[in-house]
Write an enzyme that holds these catalytic residues in place. Structure first.
Site, PDB file in Angstrom:
ATOM      1  N   PHE A 231       1.525  14.719   7.857  1.00 31.52           N
ATOM      2  CA  PHE A 231       2.930  13.914   8.474  1.00 31.52           C
ATOM      3  C   PHE A 231       2.584  13.740  10.127  1.00 31.52           C
ATOM      4  O   PHE A 231       3.484  13.856  10.901  1.00 31.52           O
ATOM      5  CB  PHE A 231       3.855  14.747   8.140  1.00 31.52           C
ATOM      6  N   THR A 459      -2.223  10.487  -0.397  1.00 30.83           N
ATOM      7  CA  THR A 459      -1.555   9.244  -0.461  1.00 30.83           C
ATOM      8  C   THR A 459      -2.311   8.375  -1.745  1.00 30.83           C
ATOM      9  O   THR A 459      -1.911   7.353  -1.805  1.00 30.83           O
ATOM     10  CB  THR A 459      -1.449   8.335   0.688  1.00 30.83           C
ATOM     11  N   ARG A 581       0.854  -7.404   0.966  1.00 29.48           N
ATOM     12  CA  ARG A 581       0.755  -7.144  -0.381  1.00 29.48           C
ATOM     13  C   ARG A 581       0.429  -5.822  -0.858  1.00 29.48           C
ATOM     14  O   ARG A 581      -0.162  -5.109  -0.200  1.00 29.48           O
ATOM     15  CB  ARG A 581      -0.755  -7.856  -0.642  1.00 29.48           C
ATOM     16  N   ILE A 582       1.339  -5.457  -2.002  1.00 26.31           N
ATOM     17  CA  ILE A 582       1.119  -3.978  -2.362  1.00 26.31           C
ATOM     18  C   ILE A 582       0.014  -3.591  -3.164  1.00 26.31           C
ATOM     19  O   ILE A 582      -0.358  -4.383  -4.057  1.00 26.31           O
ATOM     20  CB  ILE A 582       2.244  -3.729  -2.971  1.00 26.31           C
ATOM     21  N   LEU A 583      -0.820  -2.551  -2.725  1.00 26.09           N
ATOM     22  CA  LEU A 583      -2.286  -2.599  -3.432  1.00 26.09           C
ATOM     23  C   LEU A 583      -2.273  -1.945  -4.636  1.00 26.09           C
ATOM     24  O   LEU A 583      -3.031  -1.893  -5.596  1.00 26.09           O
ATOM     25  CB  LEU A 583      -3.128  -2.081  -2.410  1.00 26.09           C
ATOM     26  N   ASN A 584      -1.221  -1.012  -4.784  1.00 29.32           N
ATOM     27  CA  ASN A 584      -1.218  -0.111  -5.875  1.00 29.32           C
ATOM     28  C   ASN A 584       0.398   0.191  -6.099  1.00 29.32           C
ATOM     29  O   ASN A 584       0.897   0.920  -5.425  1.00 29.32           O
ATOM     30  CB  ASN A 584      -1.977   1.051  -5.764  1.00 29.32           C
ATOM     31  N   LYS A 654       0.017  -4.427   4.693  1.00 35.11           N
ATOM     32  CA  LYS A 654       0.778  -3.632   5.785  1.00 35.11           C
ATOM     33  C   LYS A 654       0.740  -2.256   5.179  1.00 35.11           C
ATOM     34  O   LYS A 654       0.752  -1.692   4.141  1.00 35.11           O
ATOM     35  CB  LYS A 654       1.992  -4.314   5.929  1.00 35.11           C
ATOM     36  N   GLU A 658       4.945   4.952   6.577  1.00 33.57           N
ATOM     37  CA  GLU A 658       6.188   5.553   7.283  1.00 33.57           C
ATOM     38  C   GLU A 658       7.193   4.816   7.357  1.00 33.57           C
ATOM     39  O   GLU A 658       8.524   5.269   7.592  1.00 33.57           O
ATOM     40  CB  GLU A 658       5.426   5.674   8.721  1.00 33.57           C
TER      41      GLU A 658
END
Length: 718
Positions: A231, A459, A581-584, A654, A658
């Site tokens: 973090f 992550t 774009r969401i990769l997973n 992106k 966070e």
């Protein structure tokens, strides 16, 4: 294309972690490994005048006691917090003044308790106020942001505004507290240093250690294979890794230093307290005419770190007149540092709470107020946005949440002693990308190996990078392996600033795309060792962009406030994001939900206080610093828009690590106000604070009768 990117692939290391076979920094066996325990200073400012180690050395199993008098000398570090055991000064309570090395952890701890340290204590000052005589305006805040930015005439515009809000907020010190405390194991072999450490960036640790100990970088190997959270606190090397290397050099043994959790607040950074003043001016239609956000925070006397909490106000809303200012006071406190979403988390709490107050003054829906102040370009820089879909997030979130059915009156809904309310807040986080290098190898058996010094801090980086590689190669995901977490791999930046996947993924995409072209040109079978290519995004990834690049989101919260106990329970949390774009899909949802949970903690449970007399954080462990647990979390949902932005990186992604925290605290605080009619401007919203506010409000509305006046029903606005 295989369609790997975007798929909800399971984390590759998940089975290792749940079965206990994943090794962390303190778990690597080494012949003759010793354990070490540090001794913290017990004064808030002064000098060590003597260290009596006789009793400690008499403890069975103790091998050595390192102090500033006998520890190996280090080169002067760029980060003064790493100059441990180098001189007699004590810049703050908790600064390490000795290290006991022993055969066992128990012996090291007993030895540390036996060390006697004498001090020449000095007067100290650890109390931050907005009017502190030592407050100054620094040259810049964290991240290289100018401390002050001003456009137009914000004071004049505010004074002539039809509607004005002038309010102050306070966010207390916050602590990272990852599940795995900071730990390092170090060993010297013929002038070669090998380190296993819990860090968000093995490359950064290698560079710092090489400089401190005066050895070439190629003589230092740093591994951070599995990291149990950070973090931000593990974004740079911390004293544990330096102490381990010092002790290993002194004793000739492998040495592990695992910092006790109660020591962490003093030595691994914290989110500094921030005092906010917001002045918002608007016309009667709700359009901002002036925005002023002034932040006062603290730093230590040995290292300047200024939380960039006013920076988000430079991004969010259109206004012709604005000023954002950071001020800081150097106190006798531990050095603050990064904590998840530095700047944005406390800054957006204050800004989005003030926007809610403005909406109330205007009698306007708070979602509509935000939409009405949507800018055409980034307000501070004037750059066009590469993509900005905040309005769409707000509208989609309102639809999913059922916002249209909300009664805007405060205190208008209740069930017995519970007051019910809903709130909204916007969120933003910058897109950051840094240079990285990666290699890709095609093997004769039809599999592929991608290697890069990325850090998987829990992550799912291993998995997502394999997905990027598989798509670029046009092969099934199961045929791509990844190696990460070692300074012996191609160099890459740390996992921080939500920049990891964007930075590492760019290099992996380039390497695998190049390999795919080479394979298309290759005739015949592959050589036994396979076919290798290397890619480096240096000079490209970090190039100045003509576009303002940010992720955006909208947070909605529903709360129940108990008028008897003051307890706040969050029944629903919804986040809708526009994050490229969401990769997973699986790991992304986990990231968003994790951030929202952390934001809930910031709103309701997490907070630290600095004891003025002792100069110490009083909440120093998880018994007193309360992070959310399963029982604190109700219904929590994360959704995202399909955002196509080709101006970011080859994946169009992106950062998402966070932004989930950024708007959550304000949405919850705004919901509490909607439930109670009381505006709480200091976090966290603990039962004692909430109950005091409710009692005070009852006292100002004692002309009412019935359930609302007695606290057994909704409190309505007078």
């Amino acid at each position: 294309m295989t369609g790997s990117v975007g798929a909800p692939a399971e984390r590759r290391e998940g089975r290792e972690k749940v079965s206990g076979t994943a090794r962390y920094a303190a778990e690597y066996p080494s012949p003759g490994r010793a354990q070490a325990w540090p001794v913290p200073a017990t004064v808030a400012r002064g000098r060590v005048t003597g260290v009596d180690t006789e009793a400690a050395l008499a403890v069975p199993g103790v091998l050595a006691v390192l102090t500033h008098e006998n520890a190996p000398r280090l080169a002067e570090p760029d980060d003064p917090t790493l100059a441990v055991l180098q001189d007699a000064r004590v810049p703050h309570r908790g600064w390490f003044v000795a290290l006991v090395v022993a055969e066992t952890l128990e012996a090291a701890r007993a030895g540390a308790a036996a060390v006697r340290v004498a001090y020449d204590a000095e007067e100290h000052d650890v109390t931050l106020t907005a009017s502190h005589p030592g407050v100054y305006v620094p040259e810049e805040a964290n991240g290289g942001h100018p401390a002050v930015r001003e456009h137009g005439d914000p004071d004049g515009a505010f004074g002539s505004s039809a509607v004005q809000v002038d309010v102050a907020y306070r966010v207390p010190p916050l602590h990272n507290h990852p599940m795995e405390p900071h730990a390092s194991t170090a060993r010297w072999d013929d002038g070669r240093l090998t380190v296993h450490t819990s860090s968000q960036g093995a490359g950064a640790v290698r560079g710092v250690l090489a400089g401190l100990f005066g050895v070439p970088k190629d003589r230092v190997v740093v591994t951070a294979e599995h990291v149990g959270g950070g973090f931000g606190s593990k974004g740079t090397p911390r004293p544990d890794v330096v102490l381990a290397a010092l002790a290993a050099r002194q004793t000739g043994r492998a040495v592990t230093v695992a910092l006790p959790r109660r020591y962490l607040p003093a030595v691994v950074g914290h989110r500094a307290p921030t005092l906010h003043r917001l002045r918002l001016g608007a016309d009667t239609d709700g359009r901002l005419t002036s925005l002023v956000h002034e932040v006062t925070t603290h730093t230590s006397r040995i290292k300047e770190f200024v939380e960039q909490a006013a920076v988000p106000a430079r991004v969010m809303y259109a206004t012709p007149h604005s000023r954002t200012v950071h001020r800081v006071a150097a106190l006798d406190v531990p050095s603050p540092s990064w904590m998840r979403a530095p700047g944005e988390a406390p800054g957006m709490y204050a800004l989005e709470s003030a926007m809610d107050e403005l909406a109330e003054e205007l009698g306007m829906d708070p979602v509509e107020l935000r939409i009405r102040n949507e800018p055409d370009v980034e307000p501070d820089s004037g750059k066009p946005f590469s993509s900005r879909h905040l309005v769409e997030c707000l509208r989609e979130g309102a639809r999913r949440f059922g916002w249209a059915g909300r009664d805007p009156r405060t205190g208008s809904s209740g069930e017995g002693p519970l007051l019910l309310g809903t709130g909204v807040a916007a969120a933003t986080y910058p897109v950051m990308v840094w240079p990285a290098a990666a290699t890709a190898r095609a093997l004769p058996d039809g599999t592929f190996l991608v290697r890069i010094n990325a850090t998987d801090i829990g992550t799912g980086a291993r998995t997502v990078l394999a997905q990027i590689g598989a798509d670029a190669l046009g092969v099934p995901l199961e045929r791509v392996r990844t190696e990460v977490g070692s300074s012996e791999l191609p160099s890459a930046p740390l996992a921080g600033g939500s920049s990891g996947t964007a930075s590492w993924g760019w290099a992996v995409h380039e390497a695998c795309s190049l390999l795919a072209r080479r394979l298309a040109e290759h005739a015949g079978p592959l050589p036994g060792q396979g076919l290798d290519v290397r890619a480096d995004t240096g000079g490209v990834a970090e190039a100045e962009s003509a576009w303002a690049r940010h992720a955006f989101g909208a947070h909605f919260a529903e709360v129940a406030v108990d008028t008897v106990t003051g307890e706040v329970r969050v029944g629903r949390l919804l986040g809708v994001y526009a994050a490229g774009r969401i990769l997973n899909a699986r790991t992304a949802r986990s990231q968003f939900v994790g951030g929202m949970t952390m934001g809930l903690g910031m709103a309701l449970t997490e907070g630290s206080t600095m004891d003025a007399a002792f100069g110490d954080f009083t909440e120093s462990d998880l018994a007193s610093y309360h992070v959310p647990v399963h029982a604190d979390i109700g219904e929590i949902e994360a959704h995202w828009l399909d955002e196509d932005d080709a101006r970011l990186n080859p994946m169009g992604s992106k950062g998402i690590g966070e932004i989930g925290i950024v708007g959550t605290a304000a949405a919850i605080g705004n919901a509490v106000h909607h439930a109670t009619g009381v505006r709480f401007r200091e976090l966290p919203l603990t039962p004692d604070r909430v109950l005091a506010g409710l009692l005070e409000r009852r006292g100002t509305n004692d002309d009412r009768t019935g359930p609302a006046a007695s606290g057994s029903g909704p409190v309505r606005r007078s």
